[in-house]
Design an enzyme around this catalytic site. Structure first.
Site, mmCIF file in Angstrom:
data_model
loop_
_atom_site.group_PDB
_atom_site.id
_atom_site.type_symbol
_atom_site.label_atom_id
_atom_site.label_comp_id
_atom_site.label_asym_id
_atom_site.label_seq_id
_atom_site.Cartn_x
_atom_site.Cartn_y
_atom_site.Cartn_z
ATOM 1 C CG HIS B 56 -1.810 -1.334 1.434
ATOM 2 N ND1 HIS B 56 -2.803 -1.690 0.431
ATOM 3 C CD2 HIS B 56 -1.720 -2.134 2.397
ATOM 4 C CE1 HIS B 56 -3.232 -2.722 0.911
ATOM 5 N NE2 HIS B 56 -2.513 -3.219 2.142
ATOM 6 C CG HIS B 218 -5.958 -6.113 1.175
ATOM 7 N ND1 HIS B 218 -6.877 -5.395 1.890
ATOM 8 C CD2 HIS B 218 -4.614 -6.128 1.759
ATOM 9 C CE1 HIS B 218 -6.279 -4.860 3.238
ATOM 10 N NE2 HIS B 218 -4.832 -5.167 2.676
#
Lengths: 330, 330
Positions: B56, B218
């Site tokens: 991320h 995700h």
């Protein structure tokens, strides 16, 4: 190819409206396509104007602000801006101290900035130009006589911008910009092709399992294609290609740049390999910048730019800057 | 899928070596996976520790520095870090004033931070926690009981970090962190799937010509798939989904965030549409941030996060910050 756009025809205008909404410290002329510091012209300061085709963001509009560019002129995607944009930008930022055009070496950009320089001079603006040509991958290329201008543009704009903010005269700012370009070299690698909004499909075909060494920032062909390599092997190839041409006798600035679609996690891993190679070759790194700075839309891949610096260039690199994409110091 | 990596097993360690090479102002413990401010612990200051799965970036390591996080604990890609990392980080940054854990709401992260809090308390570190759960797309999801934690993490870490730097006590820093989370909502959209290094192929299948509304960071499923929409239509959907849940009575901070592979040119165009919708809905925007901040590796797409702010939260947002990815003020 899916894109986050309305229609291809309005991509640049839409982005300019979005820049205006996010950055009240800039003036954005959407119709005439000029992005400028809101406080321009700054009394006594040389103006710095750059520009080029869109699709390389944050270059150039993301580098407009105190300590870097006075104004940027975005063209259509991968297409040179027109002289009228540059003339308007020069007039908007000239305080009487003159304007430096920072031009990436592509045939269209060079011709249009040249014409704009003549027109601006006719209107009483003193203009100097620096042509950035740092990419060692190929000696001539699509749209280019001579080497292409890529990552060194960031170093030229930052360092010349810092000098201009200190009040240096036009000839001095232009000389240092040329010094930075002369001390810089780049090499890029594509892992995937780039898709422009107008075309809507990849502009070149890169087979699965292959990469292209020496890619340009518009997907122009590089030196060769090879079976996929590791991050460490790519760093060896890219850094050694640069060091065949630049023999640093002192510390360098390193830009480890993403082309657009490569995750930052991977870019940092690649940075570790770039530092390893530079260490093996005995080249000290004074400062490192990792991220997407000189991009090619959604292309996967990376580039390395090195710039040899003396104390003065390093001081100017470290000087405060306040733009959308580069910001440090007070 | 081609990646700029050595082998999947070393992706996180390689990135940490690269962060260490680029950022001498950070201490990077590659073996134990902790990234911390070099000057930690800062006397009298509450420590801020966050962490989560890698992939991320720049979240969280890119937010470590004065005015934001004291330390970050990166897990494997899309996998929670382990309690040992958080305990080490807490011990490294605790000045005696205690430590706030900023936890994104995923089952693994919540359990591991909870365990770490107990272990750290056993070692004499006072710990408070805030769980971030801002994503309005779905009420429960893969790996999540309740809403997922996404873009609001940036607002929580920045604003709580500013308050901690001013010397506020732990209970006050934790309360403001919870206030920011409570005032924030997010919605994300995927135009393409995400590929993890370990799997090497897309983790979900998104048919050509479709997008997924309400995607997680995700690649967790969202609300629905639809035929491809324009940037303006996506902004209408995302902002209205947020405003069904958050009814701002004052100005908001807006994060227009790229998921990884979407060009900045497109993100700025999307920002123009987000501002249009907010204007139509009568919501004033105090500050806007556009770029890749809370990403999902190479996923194409974007998210919007809004945070309603009062004068005090806005003051803390504007306070100086000096990290790899967010930097402004002195």
């Amino acid at each position: 190819m899916k894109m986050l756009i309305n229609v291809p025809e309005t991509v640049v205008a839409d982005a300019l409206r979005g820049i205006a909404a996010a950055h009240p410290e800039l003036t954005v002329d959407v119709e005439n396509r000029v992005v400028a510091r809101r406080d321009a012209p700054v009394a006594g300061k040389v103006g710095l104007v750059s520009g080029g085709g869109s699709g390389h963001e944050p270059l150039h509009a993301g580098f407009v602000g105190p300590g870097m560019l006075s104004a940027a002129c975005p063209g259509e995607v991968f297409t040179s801006p027109v002289p009228d944009q540059m003339v308007r930008a020069a007039a908007a930022v000239d305080s009487g101290a003159g304007v430096l055009f920072v031009v990436k070496n592509y045939t269209g950009d060079v011709l249009n900035f040249e014409m704009a320089a003549e027109l601006a001079e006719d209107e009483g603006v003193q203009v100097a130009q620096v042509v950035v040509d740092d990419d060692v991958a190929v000696s001539d290329s699509t749209f280019t006589a001579g080497r292409r201008g890529t990552g060194a543009t960031l170093f030229v704009e930052k360092i010349a911008g810092a000098l201009a903010d200190e009040g240096a005269p036009l000839d001095r700012v232009a000389a240092v910009a040329r010094q930075v370009n002369g001390a810089s070299r780049s090499f890029g690698v594509a892992l995937g092709a780039v898709t422009t909004p107008a075309k809507g499909s990849p502009t070149f075909d890169l087979p699965s399992g292959e990469l292209e060494l020496g890619i340009g920032i518009h997907g122009e062909p590089g030196r060769e294609r090879r079976p996929m390599m590791t991050s460490g092997e790519i760093a060896d190839f890219a850094v050694n290609a640069i060091l065949e041409d630049l023999r640093p006798t002192g510390p360098v600035l390193a830009l480890v740049n993403g082309m657009g679609a490569t995750p930052l996690l991977e870019l940092y891993g690649f940075n570790a390999e770039v530092h390893r190679v530079l260490s093996e070759r005995g080249v000290p790194v004074a400062r490192t910048l990792v991220g997407n700075y000189v991009t090619s839309l959604d292309m996967a891949g990376c580039s390395v730019t090195l710039c040899q610096v003396d104390e003065e260039l390093l001081r100017l690199w470290d000087a405060p800057v306040r733009t959308a994409a580069l910001r440090w110091g007070r």
